[in-house]
Design a protein around this motif. Structure first.
Motif, PDB file in Angstrom:
ATOM      1  N   SER A   1       0.813  -1.218   0.000  1.00  0.00           N
ATOM      2  CA  SER A   1       0.000   0.000   0.000  1.00  0.00           C
ATOM      3  C   SER A   1       0.845   1.266   0.000  1.00  0.00           C
ATOM      4  CB  SER A   1      -0.954   0.008   1.200  1.00  0.00           C
ATOM      5  OG  SER A   1      -0.224  -0.018   2.415  1.00  0.00           O
ATOM      6  N   ARG A   2       2.093   1.185   0.486  1.00  0.00           N
ATOM      7  CA  ARG A   2       2.939   2.378   0.584  1.00  0.00           C
ATOM      8  C   ARG A   2       4.390   1.945   0.729  1.00  0.00           C
ATOM      9  NH1 ARG A   2       3.909   3.143   6.265  1.00  0.00           N
ATOM     10  NH2 ARG A   2       2.587   1.781   7.533  1.00  0.00           N
TER      11      ARG A   2
ATOM     12  N   THR B   1      -0.962  -6.684  -2.718  1.00  0.00           N
ATOM     13  CA  THR B   1      -1.968  -6.742  -1.662  1.00  0.00           C
ATOM     14  C   THR B   1      -1.865  -5.527  -0.749  1.00  0.00           C
ATOM     15  OG1 THR B   1      -0.790  -7.833   0.183  1.00  0.00           O
ATOM     16  CG2 THR B   1      -1.566  -9.248  -1.642  1.00  0.00           C
ATOM     17  N   ALA B   2      -3.009  -5.191  -0.158  1.00  0.00           N
ATOM     18  CA  ALA B   2      -3.098  -4.142   0.851  1.00  0.00           C
ATOM     19  C   ALA B   2      -4.134  -4.570   1.875  1.00  0.00           C
ATOM     20  CB  ALA B   2      -3.490  -2.814   0.219  1.00  0.00           C
ATOM     21  N   ARG B   3      -4.005  -4.077   3.094  1.00  0.00           N
ATOM     22  CA  ARG B   3      -4.994  -4.420   4.124  1.00  0.00           C
ATOM     23  C   ARG B   3      -6.311  -3.705   3.898  1.00  0.00           C
ATOM     24  NH1 ARG B   3      -2.471  -3.433   9.904  1.00  0.00           N
ATOM     25  NH2 ARG B   3      -1.737  -1.575   8.821  1.00  0.00           N
ATOM     26  N   GLY B   4      -6.243  -2.470   3.455  1.00  0.00           N
ATOM     27  CA  GLY B   4      -7.452  -1.674   3.266  1.00  0.00           C
ATOM     28  C   GLY B   4      -7.279  -0.738   2.097  1.00  0.00           C
ATOM     29  N   SER B   5      -7.819   0.477   2.231  1.00  0.00           N
ATOM     30  CA  SER B   5      -7.706   1.457   1.156  1.00  0.00           C
ATOM     31  C   SER B   5      -6.240   1.792   0.903  1.00  0.00           C
ATOM     32  CB  SER B   5      -8.474   2.723   1.531  1.00  0.00           C
ATOM     33  OG  SER B   5      -8.313   3.711   0.546  1.00  0.00           O
TER      34      SER B   5
ATOM     35  N   PRO C   1       0.415   4.353 -16.281  1.00  0.00           N
ATOM     36  CA  PRO C   1      -0.643   3.765 -17.108  1.00  0.00           C
ATOM     37  C   PRO C   1      -0.804   2.258 -16.911  1.00  0.00           C
ATOM     38  CG  PRO C   1       1.328   4.045 -18.411  1.00  0.00           C
ATOM     39  CD  PRO C   1       1.623   4.658 -17.061  1.00  0.00           C
ATOM     40  N   VAL C   2       0.179   1.622 -16.265  1.00  0.00           N
ATOM     41  CA  VAL C   2       0.071   0.190 -15.993  1.00  0.00           C
ATOM     42  C   VAL C   2      -0.192   0.019 -14.507  1.00  0.00           C
ATOM     43  CG1 VAL C   2       1.204  -2.045 -16.116  1.00  0.00           C
ATOM     44  CG2 VAL C   2       1.672  -0.325 -17.864  1.00  0.00           C
ATOM     45  N   ALA C   3      -1.197  -0.731 -14.162  1.00  0.00           N
ATOM     46  CA  ALA C   3      -1.578  -0.914 -12.765  1.00  0.00           C
ATOM     47  C   ALA C   3      -1.528  -2.394 -12.404  1.00  0.00           C
ATOM     48  CB  ALA C   3      -2.979  -0.364 -12.527  1.00  0.00           C
ATOM     49  N   PRO C   4      -1.253  -2.687 -11.131  1.00  0.00           N
ATOM     50  CA  PRO C   4      -1.272  -4.084 -10.704  1.00  0.00           C
ATOM     51  C   PRO C   4      -2.686  -4.559 -10.408  1.00  0.00           C
ATOM     52  CG  PRO C   4      -0.798  -2.688  -8.839  1.00  0.00           C
ATOM     53  CD  PRO C   4      -0.918  -1.764 -10.028  1.00  0.00           C
ATOM     54  N   ALA C   5      -2.872  -5.864 -10.407  1.00  0.00           N
ATOM     55  CA  ALA C   5      -4.079  -6.422  -9.806  1.00  0.00           C
ATOM     56  C   ALA C   5      -3.949  -6.257  -8.296  1.00  0.00           C
ATOM     57  CB  ALA C   5      -4.225  -7.885 -10.183  1.00  0.00           C
ATOM     58  N   ILE C   6      -5.032  -5.911  -7.610  1.00  0.00           N
ATOM     59  CA  ILE C   6      -4.974  -5.629  -6.177  1.00  0.00           C
ATOM     60  C   ILE C   6      -5.880  -6.587  -5.418  1.00  0.00           C
ATOM     61  CG2 ILE C   6      -5.348  -3.904  -4.376  1.00  0.00           C
ATOM     62  CD1 ILE C   6      -4.822  -1.754  -6.487  1.00  0.00           C
ATOM     63  N   GLU C   7      -5.332  -7.176  -4.363  1.00  0.00           N
ATOM     64  CA  GLU C   7      -6.070  -8.058  -3.459  1.00  0.00           C
ATOM     65  C   GLU C   7      -6.014  -7.463  -2.060  1.00  0.00           C
ATOM     66  OE1 GLU C   7      -7.704 -10.867  -4.054  1.00  0.00           O
ATOM     67  OE2 GLU C   7      -7.142 -11.289  -6.129  1.00  0.00           O
ATOM     68  N   ARG C   8      -7.033  -7.738  -1.252  1.00  0.00           N
ATOM     69  CA  ARG C   8      -7.078  -7.263   0.130  1.00  0.00           C
ATOM     70  C   ARG C   8      -6.741  -8.408   1.061  1.00  0.00           C
ATOM     71  NH1 ARG C   8      -6.960  -1.928  -1.108  1.00  0.00           N
ATOM     72  NH2 ARG C   8      -8.482  -1.550  -2.758  1.00  0.00           N
ATOM     73  N   VAL C   9      -5.760  -8.201   1.939  1.00  0.00           N
ATOM     74  CA  VAL C   9      -5.389  -9.240   2.897  1.00  0.00           C
ATOM     75  C   VAL C   9      -4.628  -8.611   4.056  1.00  0.00           C
ATOM     76  CG1 VAL C   9      -3.166  -9.837   1.809  1.00  0.00           C
ATOM     77  CG2 VAL C   9      -4.401 -11.564   3.131  1.00  0.00           C
ATOM     78  N   ASP C  10      -4.843  -9.133   5.252  1.00  0.00           N
ATOM     79  CA  ASP C  10      -4.091  -8.762   6.447  1.00  0.00           C
ATOM     80  C   ASP C  10      -3.172  -9.928   6.753  1.00  0.00           C
ATOM     81  OD1 ASP C  10      -3.105  -8.248   8.991  1.00  0.00           O
ATOM     82  OD2 ASP C  10      -5.024  -7.548   9.787  1.00  0.00           O
ATOM     83  N   ILE C  11      -1.884  -9.682   6.740  1.00  0.00           N
ATOM     84  CA  ILE C  11      -0.919 -10.769   6.899  1.00  0.00           C
ATOM     85  C   ILE C  11      -1.041 -11.462   8.252  1.00  0.00           C
ATOM     86  CG2 ILE C  11       0.944  -9.346   7.794  1.00  0.00           C
ATOM     87  CD1 ILE C  11       2.893 -10.998   6.118  1.00  0.00           C
ATOM     88  N   ASP C  12      -1.596 -10.780   9.251  1.00  0.00           N
ATOM     89  CA  ASP C  12      -1.763 -11.387  10.573  1.00  0.00           C
ATOM     90  C   ASP C  12      -3.025 -12.247  10.676  1.00  0.00           C
ATOM     91  OD1 ASP C  12       0.571 -10.288  11.658  1.00  0.00           O
ATOM     92  OD2 ASP C  12      -0.445  -8.421  12.185  1.00  0.00           O
TER      93      ASP C  12
END
Length: 228
Positions: free
Chosen positions: A14-15, A35-39, A48-59
């Motif tokens: 996410s950052r 992946t990102a936990r939230g927003s 112009p090229v973006a990744p596929a994004i999945e939501r997940v909390d590693i814990d």
């Protein structure tokens, strides 16, 4: 544009360094899932090229298992688990709140290895499982002290990764423990040595060189071996 003939799953993007790795690999033509936990506005706004994004909390073990199930049938040249925290890193261990220290250990050592175990079936033959470590996890290089709970969590990650590699030695992938350098991020601070682009371009170079190699290595972003 380069052919997208390599793929990566970046867990914790996410950052900071995770986001920087996504940018570096996309620029090289890699197909990236992040992946990102939230927003994650910066991640979501890449163009112009973006990744596929999945939501997940590693814990969250169930969430990581759900990620694996959603990605079933795919394979990645690199699965890079970046997520980590440095909560109250400057507080000496005799003074730090026990619950805080345990959470640092959970997120920096236990959760990355459990996630690596869950996601290992997604690694392509000749690929890599990479985990974000730190030179602060080196016992041999610790000549200044400080950052005690963080150091201990990264040293634990290094040890657990060595054990992980031994358990998976018959599997067709290698392991990289990566020190990104002292980087100007929220965690590294404004006085750090290098910027995110320098670190992540270096790490991308290291990953590309390590593809196809077995074993477990402990390297910095320039490809130099660190003492355990």
């Amino acid at each position: 544009m380069a052919r997208q003939d390599r793929s990566a799953l970046i867990v914790g993007a996410s950052r900071g360094l995770g986001l920087g790795l996504v940018k570096a690999l996309l620029a090289r033509g890699w197909d990236v899932t992040a992946t990102a936990r939230g927003s994650a506005p910066e991640l979501e706004g890449l163009a112009p090229v973006a990744p596929a994004i999945e939501r997940v909390d590693i814990d969250d073990d169930a969430a990581v298992a759900g990620l694996r199930d959603r990605l079933a049938g795919r394979s990645f040249d690199v699965v890079f688990i970046v997520a980590g925290v440095a909560t109250d890193a400057h507080v000496p261990v005799p003074e730090i709140d026990r619950a805080v220290a345990l959470r640092v250990y959970e997120t920096n050592a236990l959760s990355p290895i459990r996630a690596a175990e869950t996601l290992a079936p997604l690694v392509a033959p000749g690929g890599l499982v990479a985990l974000m470590s730190s030179v602060l996890g080196s016992v041999g290089a610790n000549e200044s002290g400080g950052w005690e709970s963080y150091r201990a969590s990264k040293a634990a990650l290094n040890t657990l990764t060595r054990s992980f590699e031994l358990r998976h030695r018959a599997d067709p992938f290698g392991m990289v423990l990566m020190h990104p350098g002292w980087v100007r991020t929220e965690m590294g601070g404004a006085d750090a040595d290098i910027d995110v682009a320098t670190s992540t371009e270096g790490m991308a170079d290291v990953l590309e060189r390590q593809l196809g190699r077995k074993g477990c290595v402990y390297l910095d972003y320039r490809g130099e071996t660190l003492p355990w």
